[in-house]
Design an enzyme around this catalytic site. Structure first.
Site, short mmCIF file in Angstrom:
data_model
loop_
_atom_site.label_atom_id
_atom_site.label_comp_id
_atom_site.label_asym_id
_atom_site.label_seq_id
_atom_site.Cartn_x
_atom_site.Cartn_y
_atom_site.Cartn_z
N GLY A 79 2.30 -43.34 -19.36
CA GLY A 79 1.02 -43.56 -18.70
C GLY A 79 1.23 -43.25 -17.23
CB THR A 80 1.86 -40.05 -15.53
OG1 THR A 80 0.77 -39.37 -16.14
CG2 THR A 80 3.14 -39.74 -16.25
CG ASN A 81 -3.63 -41.91 -14.87
OD1 ASN A 81 -3.20 -40.79 -14.64
ND2 ASN A 81 -4.71 -42.13 -15.59
CG ASP A 82 -1.66 -47.93 -14.71
OD1 ASP A 82 -2.54 -47.43 -14.00
OD2 ASP A 82 -1.87 -48.86 -15.50
CD GLU B 249 0.52 -48.56 -18.92
OE1 GLU B 249 -0.37 -47.91 -18.36
OE2 GLU B 249 0.30 -49.30 -19.89
CE LYS C 214 -3.72 0.09 2.57
NZ LYS C 214 -4.44 -0.01 3.86
CB SER D 88 2.27 -42.62 -24.78
OG SER D 88 1.36 -41.75 -24.15
NE ARG E 204 -9.52 -43.79 -22.25
CZ ARG E 204 -9.48 -42.60 -21.65
NH1 ARG E 204 -8.81 -42.44 -20.54
NH2 ARG E 204 -10.13 -41.57 -22.15
CG HIS F 270 -16.38 -46.52 -14.51
ND1 HIS F 270 -17.66 -46.05 -14.52
CD2 HIS F 270 -16.13 -47.00 -15.75
CE1 HIS F 270 -18.18 -46.25 -15.72
NE2 HIS F 270 -17.27 -46.83 -16.47
CG MET G 8 -2.41 -7.27 9.86
SD MET G 8 -0.67 -7.03 9.61
CE MET G 8 -0.67 -6.28 8.01
N GLY H 75 -8.34 -7.01 5.45
CA GLY H 75 -9.05 -7.07 6.73
C GLY H 75 -8.32 -7.80 7.82
CB CYS I 40 -1.77 -40.66 -22.82
SG CYS I 40 -1.25 -42.32 -22.37
NE ARG J 105 -6.61 -3.53 -3.32
CZ ARG J 105 -7.15 -3.89 -2.16
NH1 ARG J 105 -6.39 -4.24 -1.16
NH2 ARG J 105 -8.46 -3.87 -1.99
NE ARG K 287 -4.98 -48.24 -23.15
CZ ARG K 287 -5.34 -47.75 -21.97
NH1 ARG K 287 -4.44 -47.20 -21.18
NH2 ARG K 287 -6.59 -47.77 -21.58
#
Lengths: 934, 934
Positions: free
Chosen positions: A821-824, A800, A56, A819, A601, A493, A137, A135, A887, A370, A657
């Site tokens: 498969g970062t989930n698995d 994966e 400020k 590719s 898929r 799912h 201080m 708010g 993916c 600001r 896939r």
């Protein structure tokens, strides 16, 4: 120095704390507003100045430098605050002397004097930290008033009411802020006076009342604090300053900082500003505004003001404010000045400003400026407009829009006011995992068939509520406005399907007890909702409301968004592909800017109602011939699927896939079979019904059960799936390969440009790929020979499991693309089953801070990322220029996209509804990439 | 040059193939037996010589060099063979000329001549490859005979029968080996003659018959081969040599090499040796022997011989052989000579030899020598004896004993002859996974209670046969001689418990259909075995036999074994610890040489019959107080467990792993509960019984089912277990920590030296360890304060998910030791659930050659090993000298132990019964470590 300010806040954590230097007596603790150049020299940068003087104060000083009308004043630095707190509440040496000098200077500039009854100097004393803590201080206004000065002020202004109103405000604020007197007795007293006069508003109290109130306020102070309200202006200032310092460590401020991630060692500055008054009559007023409309982004001042009022009155909402547009009519000179200043500020800060102003007897004073907060919609338009006005570059415009801003355009949203109101009235009945954004309103139904029936036959809007969903619930999900499940995690799912189709969905709402039999659900609070009751959900926040909450519907074809994303496309290096199983997804994703399909898929197609029975028979076939028959039935269906995809993606890559999930996912529910068997057995034993018929049924059920049981696995996630399935049941993947190549031939004949990329899932050894690829290539060659054609195609694999990354060089021997498969990969790297964990210990870990982020939402760069880097390095070592994408769900997450950019991936693939978000995030990654921020 | 021969075979795969150089006409293709020094010069090493001349020829030449009585002869090299095969069956240029020269030399040396009717030279022509391929290639004896020479030989020896028997043998062998005439017509003809004479044996046929037979044999040749039997000796030799060459690529030889892992490009040499005859009368004979007893290892010649016979007769077994000890009495001179030669050969080869000899009219001829195969028992004694005789070093003695030799001493074994006989008569009814070695015989029982009852009350030996075992079957397993399950993999419950207690066990015998209800099982062949029927299993091979098969029981306290292992201990660097849950295991392991406990699985104690109900109540507790009560009950039990362990391991480290498995493993079976519920529901509906009672029972079952269901996980392997459980239910691990420290205090008071190592399982982040360790340390401090004592203790963790290895530096911040849990690490690195896979696709993978080895049996060095190396590097980077071990099943596997040595681990920990094996394997690793064999 003043560009890219949007990012400064992000880097708060990296900032070196301004440590106090209490021993150095020549430390400059006080800066007047016209000393900003000295502060810049001391602090080194704009960021440093804000750290030293608070946001400020720094902006007030900056405006002073711009020769804008700012009331004179000065700032006591955060260094002074830190020294004060470090010394246990002792003002650092030399500070007070500097304050006294600054006050003297203030008196000189204003021609007023502290405690002077003829021409008194009044000041405000406000906190001001580096980052705004709204708010959180404390503030004391009207410092400088005492019994005599108040009387003098009354004389000077000819307005006794004004003078004593100001005085009683000072006493009240001083008491609560400095002396910790509770607010209640003051309010109660005012209330008594208002009641006595029969008025609603303090402003309607006559001067004599205010005078009496002030006197009684002082008594309250003395009673509670055991000392009188100080009559000395300098003493008032000294104690107020210390109170502001102390407020930095107050619980409220501490909690706020913790929540906002603001470091605790920054300290607050104190702003001491000569008071100006907007309540000195019809030529006075006060207001707040943004230099443009921060709701829509339109280029017009937006805000509210009050005639003859003080700033608090605008905020308090006790009087109806006027729209800022009215100012032109009511105070044309001030309006013109305000617009001039707004333009100067935007030019200077290159950003839309949020300002506070007061008009004292016709003169406009700036009290604050600001960077303005804004809605998603405004953020996009403002960025585009500012860039077109050349205030900022296109890069900067892209940087200023955040991924969640883009996401906003893709889904209906709860109206913010309606949401607050619903929360207030207790309609928020539960909260779950926010797995698929957007708001949805509908009547509750408890099964998929009902959902479809109500929606399609009865033309009702429905929300499907289930304990969890299964593949055969998909038709109901598609018919519903939104979905709620009490179980399942971020990749259940329900969550996967929801994101795929952009259905607003909340899963894992564990507090809901769903009773399918009785067609009702009970909330934790004991409220019972029945089928047909209205429900509103916000898939972006995970909130579930009883009843209908109003929504607003933004538009993804917003021309500003389209333009901004086209700029983003210019800056990004990463390709943005999509995960799409059906032609309709592919088309949507392409409209959203997808440049290919990174994951189709194929098994999702198997779950369609007309195919599932064939798939089940195929799986349960007792002989190769029997299986071949069922596969022959599936072949034309799969072929048609691929023809549709190739058409939709004409000219773009399509990655298909091969079948991935364990086969038992397609089979009838084991529990239900077991129940049926036990029931039949019991009935047989009790001779309930025709024995022969029961026995026949029992035999059939047992046979089916045995088949299901034989395929059951302890840990299906780590079981017979992916390429393992392809090796175990080669005829199945052969059928898929045939369908792909036949579809490719059919499309190529029609002039469609295509290059199918066949992706083999879950390889953990190179031999799996070698064997599977040989089999598939044989089939492909056979089809091409039959068709007397040539179409190009490629084989690749998903990385994966950790081993695939660790031996990526051998894998690349047989894979023409990767590719991730970062989930698995996340599941196996952590050893965490997401289905079980996300509603279980993982949320406990996040809650307890053991994990900072959910690694299924944002890529774990340290562990999983390390494997990805190994995979990229080894893969390209073996095969130069190997195409590598991602993916997993992370492909649509901005922080993960930034990592993918740095890791050298070629593209990210995400669900259609994340494509625009990913385009922006990829651009951010590229723009940030100029400096390595790892 | 001649040491360490045992290893040469292992390195076959690495050997560079001897490529033919057919263009170089000066290539030496033929070496006479006295030219071994030339061969050494050409081939460079003993290994090279064997490669060039074949094992048999090289040894014959070597004996010639030693001036031992070897009939003169020569060898055609493997190079010639390879050139012949490469040229499509054309003898390389110059070879035949060299053969002719060698024949001429042979004639000179023997004074005999090819085709000379007065003094004919006869030779044998035999294959001889680098590695022995018994019976896999071809031999032609008596080359040089034709009509005239046979007549001459008859005159010369005065033994017409002998001469024509030799001639008919030549024709017969020549026809089948060289001309591919089927063997059948020859056998049929001989059979006719035998029948006519009414004799059983060819030797009883008179000379005139053999003459007639020979003539008819030649007719058979002409009929089948459309060319006459050649009368020219050189032509016979030429065609026989080419036939031997060709036999290298015969199907039989090819299959054998494939199975034995012998490269296909080695080629075979041809040995041409002057014939000597053991069938020339009472002063002639022939025999085979080993220079020591290779069954027991005793230092005495062992073998068989026949008087007046040819070598084939010994092998054919048509005449009863005499034990070699008889030779002294029957032919004292030859016996003395044989013993002298045996000593020379042992001295020369520094290894026990397997020899063939013939005595021709009193003169002993050596026809073969090679390293002798031996039993496990003999292997150990021979190694120790040879070392004590200073023939070999102690290092070499340790190297010569293989880990499986040691394993032999730990378990009863099937008698080899009895096993063959049982196989032959079809008693081998099934084969499964060989998870816990040793043979066991017993009567089939189908449940654990029956096993206990039969064994303890009825004093019967039983084999427990179950579809799979659960923790409440352990008492039955312990009562049984052996265990068979039809389901489950190498690390199923049955397998783990079996190895722990050394119970011979075969699991995953999928072909057995076990019908618990009817107390019987059906084999794939349709045989039905009932409870009480006898069964024999071999846990070392996975074989299951119907009936009783005789066993032999070796002894682990065998003094030779004890001495050998003490030598091994001197050479190894790796420590050998044990996985032991109970004091009795710990004691046994210590007796076997374990130097510490590397893994005590505390949860196994929870499965004990008296504790399980308490554990279940604890898990299902609805409040903290209720749970605390149950934990208080468990505390003294756990404390007593640890006191026992500390006592047993006085002075040695004890690593205690906190609770690891998911809690639902302790709960009642979900399926059974569901069945019970369905049954109750059906009965209630059909009004079968008292409704109130049924309803009450239903309620109770449903409540229990709901609790079990709430803890159910999709993938328990990746679920709420290990440190996750410790964080989720801190009171449980607090109790365990208290039990450990209280036990430690109690033991320390008694002067027992101890240092408990507390191991936290399944960490994937460093924060988990930080939080859990803080909690445990708090508890430990509290106990020590109560006890007013100090005992040392350490905290460590298992590295069993990939992420832990990848961030081992951060993990080491809070872990004072690491232990690689390679079972789980293999599961997560591959993404394979071993429970599901080992009886499923994994065996398919092994069968199809996609995986070379089961990664759960032998560590996957490429993938899992890479992670271990990363973990070791990063861990020690953060914490210098960090102690690192392994406690997965791989800790007892020799190949994996070798890897652990190279990876720089400090110790391996394995089940008690693998400790002696691991001691030897660790020594091998260290001895091999001098050269890096990776």
């Amino acid at each position: 120095m003043k560009t890219a300010k949007g990012k400064k806040q992000n880097r708060a954590a990296q900032r070196k704390p301004v440590r106090p230097a209490p021993k150095k007596t020549d430390t400059k603790f006080v800066y007047s507003f016209d000393e900003i150049r000295l502060a810049e020299r001391a602090a080194g940068s704009w960021d440093g100045v804000r750290g030293l003087l608070g946001g400020k104060g720094a902006n007030l000083a900056e405006m002073t430098k711009l020769k804008l009308p700012v009331p004179p004043g000065f700032m006591v630095t955060t260094e002074a605050c830190n020294a004060f707190l470090a010394a246990g509440g002792k003002v650092p040496k030399g500070m007070w002397e500097q304050v006294l000098k600054a006050v003297a200077a203030l008196e000189r500039v204003t021609g007023k004097k502290f405690g002077d009854t003829a021409n008194p100097l009044l000041v405000s004393c406000r906190s001001g930290a580096k980052f705004s803590m709204p708010g959180m201080m404390d503030t004391v206004l009207n410092i400088g008033l005492n019994d005599e000065v108040a009387a003098g002020l009354a004389r000077l202004t000819g307005d006794e009411r004004f003078a004593f109103d100001a005085y009683r405000r000072l006493v009240q604020m001083y008491a609560t802020v400095v002396l910790d007197v509770p607010a209640k007795p003051f309010e109660a007293l005012l209330d008594r006076y208002r009641t006595r006069r029969g008025v609603w508003n303090d402003a309607e109290l006559p001067a004599e009342d205010l005078k009496a109130v002030t006197a009684e306020f002082k008594q309250i102070v003395e009673e509670h604090a055991h000392r009188p309200f100080p009559m000395d202006a300098l003493e008032q200032l000294r104690l107020a300053t210390m109170a502001v310092f102390r407020s930095w460590n107050g619980k409220r401020a501490h909690d706020y900082r913790k929540a906002a991630g603001i470091p605790h060692d920054l300290g607050t500055a104190v702003n001491v500003v000569a008071m100006v008054f907007g309540n000195l009559g019809a030529d006075s007023g006060t207001g707040v505004a943004t230099t443009r409309n921060v709701t829509t982004g339109e280029n017009e001042l937006e805000g509210d003001f009050l005639m003859n009022a003080q700033g608090e009155d605008v905020v308090a909402g006790t009087r109806k404010t006027l729209p800022i547009a009215e100012l032109e009519r009511l105070m044309p000179r001030a309006d013109k000045e305000l617009k001039r200043i707004a333009r100067i500020l935007e030019q200077h800060y290159r950003e839309v400003q949020d300002i506070e102003f007061t008009i004292e007897r016709g003169k406009l004073w700036m009290l604050q400026t600001r960077d303005a907060k804004r809605t998603a919609q405004a953020a996009v338009r403002l960025a585009v407009d500012l860039a077109k006005e050349k205030l900022i570059s296109k890069e900067e415009a892209v940087r200023r829009v955040r991924p969640e801003h883009v996401d906003y355009f893709l889904h209906p949203q709860l109206d913010p006011a309606a949401r607050s109101a619903a929360r207030d009235k207790g309609a928020l009945i539960a909260t779950g995992l926010n797995v698929s954004p957007g708001a949805a309103i509908g009547q509750i139904v408890f099964d998929a068939d009902a959902a479809e029936h109500w929606a399609q036959r009865l033309n009702k809007k429905v929300i499907l509520v289930r304990p969890e969903t299964r593949p055969d619930d998909v038709h109901g999900m598609l018919a519903a406005q939104g979905v709620v499940t009490s179980r399942g995690g971020r990749t259940s799912h329900a969550a996967l399907v929801a994101r795929q189709f952009g259905i607003p969905t909340v899963v894992g709402v564990v507090s809901l007890e769903i009773d399918i039999e009785r067609r009702q659900m009970r909330t934790a609070g004991g409220q019972v909702l029945k089928e047909g009751d209205w429900l509103t959900i916000d898939g972006g926040t995970g909130e579930v409301f009883a009843g209908e909450v109003e929504t607003v519907v933004p538009d993804v074809t917003d021309p500003y968004l389209v333009e901004l994303l086209s700029w983003a496309d210019r800056f990004r290096r990463l390709g943005v592909w999509t995960n799409a199983d059906y032609p309709r997804d592919a088309e949507r994703a392409r409209n959203f800017g997808a440049e290919g399909i990174g994951l189709c898929r194929t098994e999702h197609m198997f779950f369609e109602a007309d195919r599932l029975p064939v798939v089940q028979s195929m799986i349960l076939a007792r002989s190769a011939e029997e299986r071949a028959g069922h596969l022959a039935q599936l072949l034309p269906m799969q072929r048609a699927d691929f023809v549709g995809l190739f058409k939709a993606m004409d000219g773009l890559p399509v990655t298909i896939r091969l079948i991935d999930p364990p086969l038992h996912e397609f089979l009838p529910n084991r529990d239900e079979l077991q129940k049926a068997i036990t029931e039949l057995e019991t009935r047989l034993r009790l001779k309930d019904g025709d024995a022969a018929a029961l026995e026949a049924e029992l035999r059939a059920k047992r046979k089916l059960f045995d088949s299901v049981e034989a395929m059951r696995e302890q840990n299906p996630m780590l079981g017979l799936r992916g390429v393992r399935l392809g090796i175990h049941m080669p005829e199945l993947v052969r059928m898929q390969m045939r369908a792909i190549i036949e579809a490719a031939c059919a499309c190529a004949k029609k002039g469609i440009k295509l290059k199918p990329k066949i992706m083999i899932p879950l390889a953990s050894t190179s031999n799996e790929l070698k064997v599977q690829r040989a089999l598939l290539e044989e089939e492909a060659r056979a089809v091409l020979k039959e068709q007397r054609m040539k179409v190009p195609y490629q084989f690749g694999t998903m990385i994966e499991v950790p081993r695939a990354a660790l031996i990526a060089d051998r894998i690349a021997e047989y894979a023409e693309f990767f590719s991730f498969g970062t989930n698995d990969l996340t599941q196996t790297t952590f050893g965490i089953s997401r289905d079980d964990a996300e509603t279980g210990f993982l949320s406990e870990y996040l809650h307890k801070g053991i994990l900072e982020r959910n690694p299924f939402a944002t890529l774990d760069q340290t562990g999983v990322g390390q494997l990805m880097e190994i995979g990229v390095k080894l893969g390209r070592q073996r095969r130069k220029g190997l195409e590598i994408g991602i993916c997993g769900e992370h492909g649509g997450d901005p922080a993960s996209i930034a990592f993918c950019h740095r890791a050298g991936l070629d593209y990210v693939s995400c669900s259609p509804f994340r494509v625009p978000v990913a385009r922006l995030a990829a651009a951010h990654a590229a723009l940030d990439g100029t400096k390595d921020r790892r």
